[in-house]
Design an enzyme around this catalytic site. Sequence first.
Site, short mmCIF file in Angstrom:
data_model
loop_
_atom_site.label_atom_id
_atom_site.label_comp_id
_atom_site.label_asym_id
_atom_site.label_seq_id
_atom_site.Cartn_x
_atom_site.Cartn_y
_atom_site.Cartn_z
N ARG A 82 2.99 -9.11 -5.30
CA ARG A 82 2.10 -10.24 -4.99
C ARG A 82 2.90 -11.45 -4.54
NH1 ARG A 82 -1.62 -13.81 -9.03
NH2 ARG A 82 -2.88 -14.82 -7.44
N HIS A 86 2.57 -13.22 -0.86
CA HIS A 86 2.23 -14.63 -0.72
C HIS A 86 3.34 -15.39 0.03
CE1 HIS A 86 -1.34 -15.53 -3.52
NE2 HIS A 86 -1.31 -14.22 -3.29
N ASP A 87 4.57 -14.95 -0.11
CA ASP A 87 5.66 -15.58 0.63
C ASP A 87 5.57 -15.25 2.11
OD1 ASP A 87 8.25 -16.95 0.91
OD2 ASP A 87 9.02 -14.96 1.35
N ASN A 114 -1.44 -20.47 -5.34
CA ASN A 114 -0.19 -19.89 -5.84
C ASN A 114 0.10 -20.23 -7.29
OD1 ASN A 114 0.56 -18.53 -3.51
ND2 ASN A 114 1.71 -20.26 -2.66
N HIS A 215 -3.64 -4.04 -5.02
CA HIS A 215 -4.66 -4.03 -6.07
C HIS A 215 -4.67 -2.76 -6.92
CE1 HIS A 215 -7.21 -7.42 -4.04
NE2 HIS A 215 -5.95 -7.74 -4.21
N THR A 216 -3.97 -1.73 -6.49
CA THR A 216 -3.90 -0.55 -7.34
C THR A 216 -3.02 -0.81 -8.55
OG1 THR A 216 -3.53 1.85 -7.38
CG2 THR A 216 -1.91 0.55 -6.19
#
Length: 352
Positions: A82, A86-87, A114, A215-216
């Site tokens: 994650r 996001h980076d 964040n 999401h897994t």
Amino acid sequence: QLLAFLRGSRSLPRSLPSLSLAPTMAFPLLFLILLSASLASSKSTLTLDYYTKTCPKFEQIMQDTITPKQMATPTTAAATLRLFFHDCMVSGCDASVLISSNQFNKAERDSDINLSLPGDAFDLVVRAKTALELACPGIVSCSDIMAFATRNLIKQIGGPFYNVPLGRKDGLVSQAAEVEGNLARVNFTMDQIIPTFESKGFTIPDMVALTGGGHTIGFAHCKEFSNRIFGYSKTSEVDPALNPKFAERLRLLCANFTTNPAMAAFLDPITSNIFDNMFFKNLLRGLGVLASDQALVTDPRTKPLVEKYARDQAVFFKDFAKAMEKLSVYGVKTGRDGEVRNRCDAFNAIKT
């Protein structure tokens, strides 16, 4: 902004004014050509063996850091994936999300979206950077640490292997204001999410595969889906798209989320610590936690992909690996466009 300006003053303009070929200009022109060539050559390309000579124990040190951290804290893989995502989605994979804010600048990590990034991912990067600085100081970038750690953690918990070329430099700018619009929010529709990815060159299959991969093994805080399980509408307390028994479990888990904001639920309630295709199977059973996840099975552009990945894990792994290879090199900085930070949470001091 002042820091960015001072750092930016190191670079030449992207274009130079027209120059006459008169004899009096020959030497300045030759100088500029040679200088431009030098700058161009400094833009190194990423390679799989980038640290073979400069830090030969890079891979061993990384794995010696990753393995015990994941074993001690099984959510590390999800946290690191994650953080890396996001980076990369904000100005490229340049470790700008690691920079701490100061009195002059509010950095990316303090953008509201964040604030919930897990501490275990930051901790892993710090541990790896510390070990690498002892072995080969000033050589390995924080952005390479993130890219390599993400891949190895995914593989460690059952996911696919994919190549991670190295040689990234760490970015010179990190501003919270640049985050908005680059990351999809949990209440976004597919009409909002798809353009967010397409603007960066990612296809719809890329988006679905990346979402499934994150999401897994991921988790979400109760506040991010509370509107689906508490007071959903005037006629239904919960979202009818949710499996009723699953909705009741979520309501029990999140009963006190307003007083305990740390409460969270796994996005794959069946195999939360294993990288597999269960997330997609869950969506078809009404076991999707986030509204944006539910949208994957209601939108005609994405539902066939959910069904395909639910049927065939090998196809999902192949598409995910391809998408991650693309993501890991998105917007990377090389040469003089970046630096190798001494500390991952702070820019290096400007040399005068």
